[in-house]
Motif scaffolding. Sequence first.
Motif, PDB file in Angstrom:
ATOM      1  N   CYS A   1       0.788  -1.063  -0.093  1.00  0.00           N
ATOM      2  CA  CYS A   1       0.034   0.009  -0.132  1.00  0.00           C
ATOM      3  C   CYS A   1       0.923   1.249   0.120  1.00  0.00           C
ATOM      4  CB  CYS A   1      -0.922   0.151   1.429  1.00  0.00           C
ATOM      5  SG  CYS A   1      -2.058  -1.339   1.374  1.00  0.00           S
ATOM      6  N   PHE A   2       0.422   2.415  -0.414  1.00  0.00           N
ATOM      7  CA  PHE A   2       1.027   3.536  -0.294  1.00  0.00           C
ATOM      8  C   PHE A   2       0.346   4.317   0.669  1.00  0.00           C
ATOM      9  CE2 PHE A   2       2.700   1.693  -4.403  1.00  0.00           C
ATOM     10  CZ  PHE A   2       3.777   2.351  -4.514  1.00  0.00           C
ATOM     11  N   HIS A   3      -0.042   4.095   1.643  1.00  0.00           N
ATOM     12  CA  HIS A   3      -0.872   4.999   2.554  1.00  0.00           C
ATOM     13  C   HIS A   3      -0.139   5.523   3.809  1.00  0.00           C
ATOM     14  CE1 HIS A   3      -1.933   0.734   4.647  1.00  0.00           C
ATOM     15  NE2 HIS A   3      -0.877   1.057   4.807  1.00  0.00           N
ATOM     16  N   LYS A   4       1.180   5.168   3.898  1.00  0.00           N
ATOM     17  CA  LYS A   4       1.853   5.575   5.244  1.00  0.00           C
ATOM     18  C   LYS A   4       2.284   7.036   4.826  1.00  0.00           C
ATOM     19  CE  LYS A   4       5.766   6.212   7.798  1.00  0.00           C
ATOM     20  NZ  LYS A   4       6.637   7.300   7.535  1.00  0.00           N
ATOM     21  N   VAL A   5       1.840   7.782   5.985  1.00  0.00           N
ATOM     22  CA  VAL A   5       1.942   9.424   5.905  1.00  0.00           C
ATOM     23  C   VAL A   5       3.264   9.583   6.079  1.00  0.00           C
ATOM     24  CG1 VAL A   5       1.421  11.401   7.089  1.00  0.00           C
ATOM     25  CG2 VAL A   5      -0.184   9.818   7.112  1.00  0.00           C
ATOM     26  N   GLY A   6       4.005  10.428   4.865  1.00  0.00           N
ATOM     27  CA  GLY A   6       5.456  10.662   5.016  1.00  0.00           C
ATOM     28  C   GLY A   6       5.707  11.841   5.754  1.00  0.00           C
TER      29      GLY A   6
ATOM     30  N   LEU B   1      -4.121   8.896   0.955  1.00  0.00           N
ATOM     31  CA  LEU B   1      -2.646   9.655   0.388  1.00  0.00           C
ATOM     32  C   LEU B   1      -2.442   8.963  -0.777  1.00  0.00           C
ATOM     33  CD1 LEU B   1      -0.631   9.769   3.752  1.00  0.00           C
ATOM     34  CD2 LEU B   1      -1.716  11.577   2.364  1.00  0.00           C
ATOM     35  N   GLN B   2      -1.661   9.704  -1.554  1.00  0.00           N
ATOM     36  CA  GLN B   2      -0.813   9.231  -2.961  1.00  0.00           C
ATOM     37  C   GLN B   2       0.696   9.553  -2.815  1.00  0.00           C
ATOM     38  OE1 GLN B   2      -3.302  11.245  -5.785  1.00  0.00           O
ATOM     39  NE2 GLN B   2      -4.382   9.484  -5.969  1.00  0.00           N
ATOM     40  N   PRO B   3       1.366   8.783  -3.425  1.00  0.00           N
ATOM     41  CA  PRO B   3       2.858   9.050  -3.200  1.00  0.00           C
ATOM     42  C   PRO B   3       2.927  10.290  -4.362  1.00  0.00           C
ATOM     43  CG  PRO B   3       2.185   7.157  -4.751  1.00  0.00           C
ATOM     44  CD  PRO B   3       0.916   7.597  -4.028  1.00  0.00           C
ATOM     45  N   PHE B   4       4.135  10.990  -4.200  1.00  0.00           N
ATOM     46  CA  PHE B   4       4.670  11.962  -5.003  1.00  0.00           C
ATOM     47  C   PHE B   4       5.178  11.164  -6.198  1.00  0.00           C
ATOM     48  CE2 PHE B   4       5.598  14.995  -1.288  1.00  0.00           C
ATOM     49  CZ  PHE B   4       4.309  15.773  -1.609  1.00  0.00           C
ATOM     50  N   ASP B   5       5.147  11.971  -7.364  1.00  0.00           N
ATOM     51  CA  ASP B   5       5.555  11.276  -8.759  1.00  0.00           C
ATOM     52  C   ASP B   5       6.918  10.584  -8.576  1.00  0.00           C
ATOM     53  OD1 ASP B   5       6.623  13.639  -8.461  1.00  0.00           O
ATOM     54  OD2 ASP B   5       5.809  14.269 -10.552  1.00  0.00           O
ATOM     55  N   TRP B   6       7.981  11.527  -8.055  1.00  0.00           N
ATOM     56  CA  TRP B   6       9.320  10.954  -7.874  1.00  0.00           C
ATOM     57  C   TRP B   6       9.489   9.554  -6.871  1.00  0.00           C
ATOM     58  CZ3 TRP B   6      10.953  11.120  -2.910  1.00  0.00           C
ATOM     59  CH2 TRP B   6      10.351  12.133  -1.739  1.00  0.00           C
ATOM     60  N   TYR B   7       8.567   9.870  -5.779  1.00  0.00           N
ATOM     61  CA  TYR B   7       8.899   8.574  -4.730  1.00  0.00           C
ATOM     62  C   TYR B   7       8.380   7.299  -5.555  1.00  0.00           C
ATOM     63  CZ  TYR B   7       7.876   5.459  -0.732  1.00  0.00           C
ATOM     64  OH  TYR B   7       8.019   4.533  -0.072  1.00  0.00           O
ATOM     65  N   HIS B   8       7.186   7.344  -6.174  1.00  0.00           N
ATOM     66  CA  HIS B   8       6.591   6.369  -7.058  1.00  0.00           C
ATOM     67  C   HIS B   8       7.671   5.716  -8.064  1.00  0.00           C
ATOM     68  CE1 HIS B   8       4.457   4.482 -10.531  1.00  0.00           C
ATOM     69  NE2 HIS B   8       3.804   4.063  -9.535  1.00  0.00           N
TER      70      HIS B   8
ATOM     71  N   ALA C   1       0.502   1.171 -12.200  1.00  0.00           N
ATOM     72  CA  ALA C   1      -1.018   1.791 -12.084  1.00  0.00           C
ATOM     73  C   ALA C   1      -1.365   2.727 -11.107  1.00  0.00           C
ATOM     74  CB  ALA C   1      -1.915   0.670 -12.242  1.00  0.00           C
ATOM     75  N   VAL C   2      -0.446   2.474  -9.961  1.00  0.00           N
ATOM     76  CA  VAL C   2      -0.769   3.512  -8.727  1.00  0.00           C
ATOM     77  C   VAL C   2      -0.769   4.762  -9.179  1.00  0.00           C
ATOM     78  CG1 VAL C   2       0.380   4.112  -6.509  1.00  0.00           C
ATOM     79  CG2 VAL C   2       0.365   1.847  -7.171  1.00  0.00           C
ATOM     80  N   ASN C   3      -1.986   5.570  -8.530  1.00  0.00           N
ATOM     81  CA  ASN C   3      -2.165   6.787  -8.687  1.00  0.00           C
ATOM     82  C   ASN C   3      -1.213   7.586  -7.758  1.00  0.00           C
ATOM     83  OD1 ASN C   3      -4.450   6.747 -10.429  1.00  0.00           O
ATOM     84  ND2 ASN C   3      -5.744   6.774  -8.702  1.00  0.00           N
ATOM     85  N   MET C   4      -0.551   8.856  -8.433  1.00  0.00           N
ATOM     86  CA  MET C   4       0.283   9.639  -7.836  1.00  0.00           C
ATOM     87  C   MET C   4       0.271  11.201  -7.935  1.00  0.00           C
ATOM     88  SD  MET C   4       3.542   8.702 -10.590  1.00  0.00           S
ATOM     89  CE  MET C   4       2.639   7.583 -11.498  1.00  0.00           C
ATOM     90  N   ILE C   5       0.966  11.841  -7.167  1.00  0.00           N
ATOM     91  CA  ILE C   5       0.588  13.625  -7.367  1.00  0.00           C
ATOM     92  C   ILE C   5       2.116  14.103  -7.752  1.00  0.00           C
ATOM     93  CG2 ILE C   5      -1.634  13.453  -6.167  1.00  0.00           C
ATOM     94  CD1 ILE C   5      -0.085  14.333  -3.710  1.00  0.00           C
TER      95      ILE C   5
END
Length: 181
Positions: free
Chosen positions: A40-45, A120-127, A149-153
């Motif tokens: 999951c990409f749900h951990k608050v960074g 939450l969604q990951p930043f594009d660079w993190y993804h 396919a993970v959505n990112m911002i």
Amino acid sequence: MKQILNYFAYGSNLHPLRLQARIGACQVQSVAQLEGARLCFHKVGLDDSGKCDIVQSAQPGSTVWGVVYQITAEQKILLDHCESLGRGYQILHTEVRSADDQRLPVFTYQAMAEYIDPQLQPFDWYHEFVFHGVCYHGFPVEYREMIHAVNMIKDPDSERATHQQILLRELRKSFESKQAD
């Protein structure tokens, strides 16, 4: 003699250059799977974006692909700091199945319950760090497609994004040179 630890990387630390930039040189032991789990990409960074986390899953065939790195106790201290140990992640001691079907005891990082936000969604660079690691290690196509396919911002902090893009250029070069071999 230095104590060697088996660290299971499954997120942005998958690519050896990313991990090396954080803690110095370390050895890949094996590609591995954490069975009965999902990514999951749900951990608050610390930057308020979504970071990777592993969650137990009863869904048949669910697995998180990763890499077992051998690191020293001194490197673990550096990694604990990078991973915000105690301020977002906690240590999980578990077992993974290596590429040659061995059971390996490992430690990894898992989000603390109070640092999970499913919106939450990951930043594009993190993804991109995660995706390059998945490609670099040749994980199965289905897993690669799931990550892709993970959505990112887009990161609103252009200075931080530019800094991360510098290392990502090195990862791209490394992947291209590996493909050429």
